[in-house]
Design an enzyme around this catalytic site. Structure first.
Site, PDB file in Angstrom:
ATOM      1  N   TYR A 115     -80.384 -40.325  52.941  1.00 31.88           N
ATOM      2  CA  TYR A 115     -81.407 -39.637  52.158  1.00 31.88           C
ATOM      3  C   TYR A 115     -82.812 -39.858  52.721  1.00 31.88           C
ATOM      4  O   TYR A 115     -83.730 -39.120  52.412  1.00 31.88           O
ATOM      5  CB  TYR A 115     -81.382 -40.097  50.694  1.00 31.88           C
ATOM      6  CG  TYR A 115     -80.081 -39.751  49.956  1.00 31.88           C
ATOM      7  CD1 TYR A 115     -79.105 -38.978  50.565  1.00 31.88           C
ATOM      8  CD2 TYR A 115     -79.861 -40.186  48.664  1.00 31.88           C
ATOM      9  CE1 TYR A 115     -77.929 -38.664  49.907  1.00 31.88           C
ATOM     10  CE2 TYR A 115     -78.688 -39.873  47.990  1.00 31.88           C
ATOM     11  CZ  TYR A 115     -77.725 -39.117  48.620  1.00 31.88           C
ATOM     12  OH  TYR A 115     -76.562 -38.806  47.967  1.00 31.88           O
ATOM     13  N   LYS A 132     -67.234 -46.314  56.046  1.00 31.03           N
ATOM     14  CA  LYS A 132     -66.438 -45.356  56.815  1.00 31.03           C
ATOM     15  C   LYS A 132     -66.434 -45.895  58.249  1.00 31.03           C
ATOM     16  O   LYS A 132     -66.884 -45.238  59.189  1.00 31.03           O
ATOM     17  CB  LYS A 132     -67.112 -43.980  56.672  1.00 31.03           C
ATOM     18  CG  LYS A 132     -66.246 -42.787  56.929  1.00 31.03           C
ATOM     19  CD  LYS A 132     -65.140 -42.533  55.942  1.00 31.03           C
ATOM     20  CE  LYS A 132     -64.317 -41.354  56.424  1.00 31.03           C
ATOM     21  NZ  LYS A 132     -62.907 -41.385  56.165  1.00 31.03           N
ATOM     22  N   ASP A 142     -63.298 -42.939  51.152  1.00 25.89           N
ATOM     23  CA  ASP A 142     -62.445 -41.868  50.617  1.00 25.89           C
ATOM     24  C   ASP A 142     -61.296 -42.461  49.811  1.00 25.89           C
ATOM     25  O   ASP A 142     -60.917 -41.950  48.747  1.00 25.89           O
ATOM     26  CB  ASP A 142     -61.938 -40.945  51.740  1.00 25.89           C
ATOM     27  CG  ASP A 142     -61.501 -41.692  52.996  1.00 25.89           C
ATOM     28  OD1 ASP A 142     -61.828 -42.891  53.127  1.00 25.89           O
ATOM     29  OD2 ASP A 142     -60.818 -41.090  53.841  1.00 25.89           O
ATOM     30  N   ASP A 161     -74.075 -42.932  45.381  1.00 20.67           N
ATOM     31  CA  ASP A 161     -74.503 -41.829  44.530  1.00 20.67           C
ATOM     32  C   ASP A 161     -73.262 -41.144  43.949  1.00 20.67           C
ATOM     33  O   ASP A 161     -73.160 -40.874  42.743  1.00 20.67           O
ATOM     34  CB  ASP A 161     -75.307 -40.847  45.400  1.00 20.67           C
ATOM     35  CG  ASP A 161     -76.049 -39.803  44.597  1.00 20.67           C
ATOM     36  OD1 ASP A 161     -76.001 -39.868  43.357  1.00 20.67           O
ATOM     37  OD2 ASP A 161     -76.666 -38.913  45.216  1.00 20.67           O
ATOM     38  N   ASP A 178     -71.228 -42.013  39.942  1.00 19.29           N
ATOM     39  CA  ASP A 178     -71.007 -40.976  38.927  1.00 19.29           C
ATOM     40  C   ASP A 178     -69.522 -40.844  38.593  1.00 19.29           C
ATOM     41  O   ASP A 178     -69.155 -40.610  37.444  1.00 19.29           O
ATOM     42  CB  ASP A 178     -71.545 -39.622  39.403  1.00 19.29           C
ATOM     43  CG  ASP A 178     -72.996 -39.422  38.991  1.00 19.29           C
ATOM     44  OD1 ASP A 178     -73.661 -40.435  38.672  1.00 19.29           O
ATOM     45  OD2 ASP A 178     -73.469 -38.269  38.981  1.00 19.29           O
TER      46      ASP A 178
END
Ligand code: NAD
Length: 371
Positions: free
Chosen positions: A147, A197, A229, A253, A257
């Site tokens: 970001y 990852k 994942d 992020d 959620d």
């Protein structure tokens, strides 16, 4: 007993903010009496309340108050239907919330998701997947990664356009968030799952190396690494395996959620954003995961638990008052087990449940602290 004193800036904001903040302060006053510390709580306007009071979403006096406080207890800001002529950059979400996050260098976001057995009906997973209840702390890096990395731009190419985002993490950035996660795990069930990852990203390899190295300083915490994942899948298949889940910014992020959905209601979910530690104290910004809920504002319908648990996180992470924080969390658990339900967690099939308002829920939790 301690005679410690702390300064709290209480910024209730808009919508349900003032209603739920009132209950959080009520509970803080109850716990303060019982545990013998002193909170100097000063309330100040922010959001549309700031625009109404002083012409700015983050009035200068409110920012000055935050700067001389040990922590910020925040409600929420923003009312989508208020004055569309005010430019985006001056609207509360950006001018107050993002500005405060930046101003205080809040690099660690903590989101505990705790599904109590009594609220199993509010969770989207089948009861057999919920075990004895879900209790996960998502620790998300908040100021680095994709970001914020440079270059970040969209440029023209012969075939059309090309968008570039850059994922960058440095060793110190990973070290400091890893310490936050390991320290949190130490206060919980002592298990840390770090997501990355590492199979395809250079960032993932560095992340894994640094977290492993920092982990050697926390021999009492069990560390495991999981590809992100797989973590996304495991969260819905077997959420009870997780204690602390450590994530870089974008992975966090998304996973925070996903984990939040398991908690049943936005009204139950607190969060903490931590900045630098100076001496014994860590500056922190504490807020419910939900927004201003304009649809139920001013009607004594909001669930104050997210705000009350945010106050508990403040006691634990900024002031080192773990016993007082646990007293609030236990009082909340007892109140839920006694059948108190605001509308968002009410299930008409629960015969022992009693529908209550914001104020009654706050009263019951404050009374539970004293008991
Ligand atoms: P919201 O979180 O305010 O509401 C979504 C739904 O959840 C609504 O049905 C609401 O009634 C319910 N809900 C939320 N908190 C609740 C609680 N404590 N008790 C019971 N029910 C609750 O999201 P939204 O409607 O998308 O946003 C409304 C405003 O809030 C917008 O202006 C948005 O920008 C702002 N917002 C602010 C923050 C923040 O200050 N951190 C976060 C999210 C949204």
């Amino acid at each position: 007993m301690s005679s410690k004193q702390f300064k709290v800036a209480a910024l209730a904001g808009d919508g349900i903010g003032p209603e739920v903040m009132r209950e959080a302060i009520k509970v803080l006053r109850a716990v303060e009496k019982k545990f013998g510390f002193t909170l100097e709580i000063t309330e100040a306007p922010v959001g549309w309340a700031g625009i109404d009071a002083a012409g700015k979403a983050l009035p200068d006096a409110t920012l000055a108050l935050c700067k001389k406080s040990d922590a910020i207890l925040f409600g929420s800001v923003g009312l989508p239907d208020r004055d569309p002529t005010i430019p985006k950059d001056e609207r509360p979400e950006r001018a107050a919330l993002l500005r405060l996050r930046k101003e205080f260098g809040l690099f660690a976001n903590l989101r505990p998701v705790n599904l109590l057995k009594a609220l199993s009906h509010a969770c989207p997973l089948k009861t057999e997947r919920q075990g004895d209840g879900i209790d996960i702390l998502v620790v998300r890096e908040l100021t680095g990664g994709l970001y914020f990395g440079q270059p970040k731009r969209t440029e023209k190419i012969p075939e059309g356009e090309r968008a570039i985002d850059t994922k960058v993490y440095t060793t110190p950035e990973i070290e400091r968030i890893a310490h936050v996660a390991f320290q949190a795990a130490r206060q919980r069930r002592k298990k840390l799952t770090s997501t990355d990852k590492a199979n395809v990203l250079e960032n993932g390899v560095l992340w894994r190396d640094v977290v492993t190295r920092i982990g050697k300083q926390y021999a009492d915490v069990t560390l495991e690494h999981m590809f992100v994942d797989n973590a996304a899948m495991q969260l819905v298949l077997r959420p009870t395996q997780f204690d602390v889940l450590l994530c870089e910014n974008m992975f966090g992020d998304i996973l925070s959620d996903e984990a939040a959905a398991l908690g049943g209601s936005l009204g139950m979910l607190p969060s903490a954003s931590l900045g630098a530690t100076a001496g014994e104290n860590t500056f922190g910004f504490y807020e419910p995961a939900g927004g201003t809920a304009p649809d139920i504002a001013g009607k004594n319908l909001a669930n104050p638990i997210a705000q009350i648990l945010s106050a508990a996180l403040m006691l634990r992470h900024s002031f080192g008052l773990s016993d007082a924080a646990a007293a609030i969390e236990n009082a909340m658990g007892k109140t839920i087990n006694a059948g108190f339900r605001t509308g968002d967690i009410f299930n008409p099939n629960e015969t022992s449940a009693r529908k209550v308002g914001t104020r009654e829920m706050g009263d019951a939790i404050a009374a539970g602290v004293h008991a």
